[in-house]
Structures are given as structure tokens and as C-alpha cells.
Design a protein around this motif. Structure first.
Motif, PDB file in Angstrom:
ATOM      1  N   SER A 117       0.837  -1.194   0.000  1.00 44.98           N
ATOM      2  CA  SER A 117       0.000   0.000   0.000  1.00 44.98           C
ATOM      3  C   SER A 117       0.876   1.250   0.000  1.00 44.98           C
ATOM      4  O   SER A 117       2.069   1.190   0.296  1.00 44.98           O
ATOM      5  CB  SER A 117      -0.916   0.012   1.232  1.00 44.98           C
ATOM      6  N   THR A 118       0.238   2.365  -0.318  1.00 48.26           N
ATOM      7  CA  THR A 118       0.940   3.647  -0.330  1.00 48.26           C
ATOM      8  C   THR A 118       0.414   4.515   0.807  1.00 48.26           C
ATOM      9  O   THR A 118      -0.804   4.594   1.030  1.00 48.26           O
ATOM     10  CB  THR A 118       0.746   4.366  -1.674  1.00 48.26           C
ATOM     11  N   PHE A 119       1.327   5.162   1.503  1.00 49.82           N
ATOM     12  CA  PHE A 119       0.988   6.004   2.648  1.00 49.82           C
ATOM     13  C   PHE A 119       1.502   7.416   2.417  1.00 49.82           C
ATOM     14  O   PHE A 119       2.492   7.625   1.704  1.00 49.82           O
ATOM     15  CB  PHE A 119       1.615   5.441   3.926  1.00 49.82           C
ATOM     16  N   LYS A 120       0.827   8.376   3.036  1.00 48.68           N
ATOM     17  CA  LYS A 120       1.255   9.769   2.954  1.00 48.68           C
ATOM     18  C   LYS A 120       1.506  10.296   4.351  1.00 48.68           C
ATOM     19  O   LYS A 120       0.681  10.095   5.250  1.00 48.68           O
ATOM     20  CB  LYS A 120       0.196  10.634   2.251  1.00 48.68           C
ATOM     21  N   THR A 121       2.655  10.956   4.534  1.00 46.02           N
ATOM     22  CA  THR A 121       2.987  11.533   5.834  1.00 46.02           C
ATOM     23  C   THR A 121       2.404  12.930   5.940  1.00 46.02           C
ATOM     24  O   THR A 121       1.901  13.494   4.958  1.00 46.02           O
ATOM     25  CB  THR A 121       4.507  11.595   6.030  1.00 46.02           C
ATOM     26  N   LYS A 122       2.501  13.527   7.133  1.00 47.30           N
ATOM     27  CA  LYS A 122       1.906  14.847   7.343  1.00 47.30           C
ATOM     28  C   LYS A 122       2.609  15.937   6.540  1.00 47.30           C
ATOM     29  O   LYS A 122       2.043  17.011   6.309  1.00 47.30           O
ATOM     30  CB  LYS A 122       1.885  15.202   8.828  1.00 47.30           C
ATOM     31  N   ASP A 123       3.844  15.686   6.085  1.00 52.37           N
ATOM     32  CA  ASP A 123       4.527  16.669   5.231  1.00 52.37           C
ATOM     33  C   ASP A 123       4.361  16.324   3.747  1.00 52.37           C
ATOM     34  O   ASP A 123       5.109  16.800   2.887  1.00 52.37           O
ATOM     35  CB  ASP A 123       6.004  16.795   5.602  1.00 52.37           C
ATOM     36  N   ASN A 124       3.347  15.477   3.443  1.00 51.93           N
ATOM     37  CA  ASN A 124       2.936  15.141   2.077  1.00 51.93           C
ATOM     38  C   ASN A 124       3.939  14.305   1.292  1.00 51.93           C
ATOM     39  O   ASN A 124       3.875  14.251   0.059  1.00 51.93           O
ATOM     40  CB  ASN A 124       2.588  16.407   1.274  1.00 51.93           C
ATOM     41  N   THR A 125       4.863  13.648   1.966  1.00 53.59           N
ATOM     42  CA  THR A 125       5.704  12.686   1.271  1.00 53.59           C
ATOM     43  C   THR A 125       5.017  11.319   1.317  1.00 53.59           C
ATOM     44  O   THR A 125       4.223  11.036   2.217  1.00 53.59           O
ATOM     45  CB  THR A 125       7.103  12.577   1.918  1.00 53.59           C
ATOM     46  N   THR A 126       5.293  10.488   0.313  1.00 53.30           N
ATOM     47  CA  THR A 126       4.656   9.177   0.241  1.00 53.30           C
ATOM     48  C   THR A 126       5.701   8.073   0.393  1.00 53.30           C
ATOM     49  O   THR A 126       6.886   8.267   0.084  1.00 53.30           O
ATOM     50  CB  THR A 126       3.913   8.994  -1.093  1.00 53.30           C
ATOM     51  N   PHE A 127       5.253   6.950   0.871  1.00 58.57           N
ATOM     52  CA  PHE A 127       6.123   5.781   0.961  1.00 58.57           C
ATOM     53  C   PHE A 127       5.268   4.524   0.833  1.00 58.57           C
ATOM     54  O   PHE A 127       4.047   4.566   1.003  1.00 58.57           O
ATOM     55  CB  PHE A 127       6.919   5.769   2.275  1.00 58.57           C
ATOM     56  N   SER A 128       5.908   3.418   0.520  1.00 61.07           N
ATOM     57  CA  SER A 128       5.201   2.144   0.370  1.00 61.07           C
ATOM     58  C   SER A 128       5.432   1.276   1.598  1.00 61.07           C
ATOM     59  O   SER A 128       6.476   1.372   2.255  1.00 61.07           O
ATOM     60  CB  SER A 128       5.688   1.411  -0.877  1.00 61.07           C
ATOM     61  N   GLY A 129       4.464   0.432   1.877  1.00 61.34           N
ATOM     62  CA  GLY A 129       4.587  -0.475   3.004  1.00 61.34           C
ATOM     63  C   GLY A 129       3.450  -1.466   3.029  1.00 61.34           C
ATOM     64  O   GLY A 129       2.539  -1.416   2.184  1.00 61.34           O
ATOM     65  N   ILE A 130       3.503  -2.371   3.980  1.00 62.65           N
ATOM     66  CA  ILE A 130       2.473  -3.400   4.126  1.00 62.65           C
ATOM     67  C   ILE A 130       1.925  -3.337   5.555  1.00 62.65           C
ATOM     68  O   ILE A 130       2.683  -3.432   6.520  1.00 62.65           O
ATOM     69  CB  ILE A 130       3.038  -4.797   3.834  1.00 62.65           C
ATOM     70  N   ILE A 131       0.610  -3.164   5.683  1.00 67.78           N
ATOM     71  CA  ILE A 131      -0.031  -3.123   7.000  1.00 67.78           C
ATOM     72  C   ILE A 131       0.022  -4.513   7.636  1.00 67.78           C
ATOM     73  O   ILE A 131      -0.398  -5.502   7.034  1.00 67.78           O
ATOM     74  CB  ILE A 131      -1.487  -2.648   6.890  1.00 67.78           C
ATOM     75  N   LYS A 132       0.553  -4.562   8.857  1.00 70.14           N
ATOM     76  CA  LYS A 132       0.643  -5.825   9.583  1.00 70.14           C
ATOM     77  C   LYS A 132      -0.388  -5.932  10.703  1.00 70.14           C
ATOM     78  O   LYS A 132      -0.683  -7.027  11.178  1.00 70.14           O
ATOM     79  CB  LYS A 132       2.052  -5.995  10.172  1.00 70.14           C
ATOM     80  N   GLY A 133      -0.935  -4.795  11.148  1.00 70.04           N
ATOM     81  CA  GLY A 133      -1.907  -4.802  12.235  1.00 70.04           C
ATOM     82  C   GLY A 133      -1.846  -3.495  12.989  1.00 70.04           C
ATOM     83  O   GLY A 133      -1.338  -2.487  12.484  1.00 70.04           O
ATOM     84  N   VAL A 134      -2.362  -3.507  14.214  1.00 65.22           N
ATOM     85  CA  VAL A 134      -2.358  -2.304  15.050  1.00 65.22           C
ATOM     86  C   VAL A 134      -1.821  -2.649  16.437  1.00 65.22           C
ATOM     87  O   VAL A 134      -1.835  -3.810  16.852  1.00 65.22           O
ATOM     88  CB  VAL A 134      -3.770  -1.676  15.185  1.00 65.22           C
ATOM     89  N   THR A 135      -1.353  -1.618  17.133  1.00 65.00           N
ATOM     90  CA  THR A 135      -0.976  -1.791  18.529  1.00 65.00           C
ATOM     91  C   THR A 135      -2.229  -1.676  19.394  1.00 65.00           C
ATOM     92  O   THR A 135      -3.298  -1.279  18.911  1.00 65.00           O
ATOM     93  CB  THR A 135       0.037  -0.730  18.967  1.00 65.00           C
ATOM     94  N   GLU A 136      -2.100  -1.974  20.674  1.00 62.31           N
ATOM     95  CA  GLU A 136      -3.259  -1.900  21.567  1.00 62.31           C
ATOM     96  C   GLU A 136      -3.801  -0.482  21.699  1.00 62.31           C
ATOM     97  O   GLU A 136      -4.983  -0.298  21.963  1.00 62.31           O
ATOM     98  CB  GLU A 136      -2.900  -2.453  22.946  1.00 62.31           C
ATOM     99  N   ASN A 137      -2.937   0.512  21.515  1.00 61.56           N
ATOM    100  CA  ASN A 137      -3.421   1.898  21.609  1.00 61.56           C
ATOM    101  C   ASN A 137      -3.727   2.501  20.248  1.00 61.56           C
ATOM    102  O   ASN A 137      -3.858   3.716  20.109  1.00 61.56           O
ATOM    103  CB  ASN A 137      -2.436   2.779  22.394  1.00 61.56           C
ATOM    104  N   GLY A 138      -3.838   1.642  19.219  1.00 60.63           N
ATOM    105  CA  GLY A 138      -4.375   2.086  17.938  1.00 60.63           C
ATOM    106  C   GLY A 138      -3.383   2.585  16.921  1.00 60.63           C
ATOM    107  O   GLY A 138      -3.779   3.094  15.869  1.00 60.63           O
ATOM    108  N   MET A 139      -2.096   2.446  17.189  1.00 58.93           N
ATOM    109  CA  MET A 139      -1.114   2.843  16.188  1.00 58.93           C
ATOM    110  C   MET A 139      -1.004   1.759  15.118  1.00 58.93           C
ATOM    111  O   MET A 139      -1.226   0.575  15.381  1.00 58.93           O
ATOM    112  CB  MET A 139       0.241   3.115  16.839  1.00 58.93           C
ATOM    113  N   LEU A 140      -0.678   2.192  13.907  1.00 58.70           N
ATOM    114  CA  LEU A 140      -0.632   1.278  12.772  1.00 58.70           C
ATOM    115  C   LEU A 140       0.766   0.688  12.624  1.00 58.70           C
ATOM    116  O   LEU A 140       1.764   1.410  12.581  1.00 58.70           O
ATOM    117  CB  LEU A 140      -1.013   2.036  11.497  1.00 58.70           C
ATOM    118  N   ASN A 141       0.848  -0.641  12.548  1.00 56.80           N
ATOM    119  CA  ASN A 141       2.110  -1.328  12.310  1.00 56.80           C
ATOM    120  C   ASN A 141       2.299  -1.539  10.811  1.00 56.80           C
ATOM    121  O   ASN A 141       1.465  -2.193  10.164  1.00 56.80           O
ATOM    122  CB  ASN A 141       2.131  -2.691  13.009  1.00 56.80           C
TER     123      ASN A 141
END
Length: 243
Positions: A199-223
Motif C-alpha cells: 500500500s501507499t501512505f502519505k505523511t503529514k509533510d505530504n511525502t509518500t512511501f510504500s509499506g504493508i499493513i501488519k496490524g495495530v498496537t493496543e493503543n491504535g497505532m498502525l504497524n
């Protein structure tokens, strides 16, 4: 349950928050409006819905049995409850787009805004706002949106759908109260949109990067498994998932 039906209001969440400032509302106090003038989504975004065609609802739920660090489980439980209710309506290809948008395939059906009531550093209650696209047919300005009626051709009774969702709320909040956190997290991650897919992700400074979602942490952060072959965690303010 205590249901308040309004014709028009700025925001059902704001209405419940104003009640909670005076005294905590009764458990499962429900506010629904035919029209919202200032409906809100995640990160302060506006949520526009055609008057009378959709469910715009907020629910107050007491959650004093949860710790502050467990509050993302509310988001997981609510997302699962809405998905389960929609599954009974035969809505196809249901997914949860992190943190809590409900999709059919890649079309958004429902947005959720959760605002917790915390006093003296303890969880008191939660205000669950959701906007579900039910019978609206026109989304010219929102190409990624759809509605239940567009997907199935059926004209739905909104009160019946709300009743189904509230029943599922009760089921999942009983799971929360019983501290079945692992079960809720597993079920949530099973429905996570684009999990294990490049998948493609966008950071708050509008740069993009690729990665694969593995799940979430208990407090809702994306792995996310990133291109440099390490798993990084991101919160909602740091990154967004592009379609």
C-alpha cells in the motif's frame, strides 16, 4: 435505551458533549438527527450528508471499566459492531479502513468519531458519533463514497438499521466489559483494509512511501512493514493510508 430524535442540529456529538458537561447521560443515550450542519469526522474534517437520507447518530456509553490506555478498544468494538450489522444486510466486501472508516470494497459507507469523557485521569464515558450512508444516491463530490442503497438497490428503513447497530453495540461492549481484548483485536485486524497488501501512505509533510499493513498496537497505532524491512508504528496524526 433513551433515544432523542432531532430534525436538525449542528452536531449530535456536540449535543451529547454539552449534556455530559452537566451530568453524565444515561447509558445508551442515543441522539439522532435528520440533518447535521456541522457534522465532524476524524481530525476535524467536515462530514456532509444529504438530509433525511442517512443515519447521523451519536451514542453515549459508560466505560468506567476501561483504563485510559485501553480507549482504542472502543474504536475497534464500534467498528466491528457496525460491520456486523451491515453483514446481516448482505453488504459485500466489508472492511475497516484504519482507524475506523467502514468500507464496502474501496467505497466508504460510514465514518466514526469517538470522543471520550475523562475525569480525574479516569475513563467515565464515550461519545460515539457515526454517519452511515443509507439511502443517498448522489456522491458527485465524493467519488470514494457510496451508500447501502447504491450497493444493493434496496430502500432501507433507517430505524431498523439503527436498532440492529445498537444491538451489536451491546454485544461488543459486553465483550469489552468482560475484557475480551484479544478477541476484539483479532477480529478487528481480520477486517483491516489492505492488511498484508502493498500500500501507499502519505505523511503529514505530504511525502509518500510504500509499506504493508501488519496490524495495530493496543493503543491504535498502525504497524507497517516498510521498504527498509523493519516494522514502524504510526499514529493518526503522522500518516494516512491512500487508496
Amino acid at each position: 435505551m433513551y433515544i432523542i430524535k432531532l430534525n436538525a442540529i449542528d452536531s449530535t456529538n456536540t449535543y451529547l458533549k454539552s449534556l455530559a458537561l452537566v451530568a453524565l447521560p444515561k447509558d445508551y443515550t442515543v441522539v439522532m438527527a435528520e440533518s447535521q450542519t456541522e457534522g465532524r469526522g476524524q481530525m476535524g474534517s467536515l462530514w456532509r450528508a444529504e438530509a433525511g437520507k442517512n443515519l447521523t447518530v451519536s451514542v453515549f456509553k459508560k466505560v468506567s471499566y476501561l483504563k485510559i490506555e485501553q480507549q482504542f478498544y472502543i474504536s475497534m468494538a464500534v467498528s466491528l459492531a457496525i460491520c456486523k450489522a451491515l453483514k446481516t444486510l448482505k453488504i459485500p466486501k466489508l472492511h475497516i479502513k484504519w482507524p475506523n472508516d467502514i468500507l464496502s470494497a474501496d467505497k466508504k459507507l460510514c465514518g466514526i468519531l469517538i470522543e471520550n469523557v475523562i475525569k480525574n485521569n479516569k475513563m467515565q464515558g464515550t461519545i460515539i458519533g457515526f454517519g452511515l450512508n443509507v439511502n443517498q444516491k448522489n456522491y458527485n463530490e465524493l467519488p470514494q463514497a457510496s451508500s447501502l442503497s447504491l450497493l444493493t438497490g434496496v430502500l432501507y428503513n433507517k430505524d431498523e438499521i439503527l436498532s440492529d447497530i445498537l444491538n451489536q453495540f451491546q454485544y461488543y461492549f459486553k465483550m469489552l466489559e468482560a475484557k475480551k481484548f484479544n478477541e476484539i483485536k483479532f477480529e478487528y485486524e481480520t477486517l483491516l483494509f489492505r492488511k498484508e497488501k502493498p500500500s501507499t501512505f502519505k505523511t503529514k509533510d505530504n511525502t509518500t512511501f510504500s509499506g504493508i499493513i501488519k496490524g495495530v498496537t493496543e493503543n491504535g497505532m498502525l504497524n507497517v512493514w516498510t521498504e527498509d524491512e523493519i516494522i514502524k508504528t504510526f499514529d493518526l496524526k503522522e500518516v494516512s493510508l491512500l487508496y
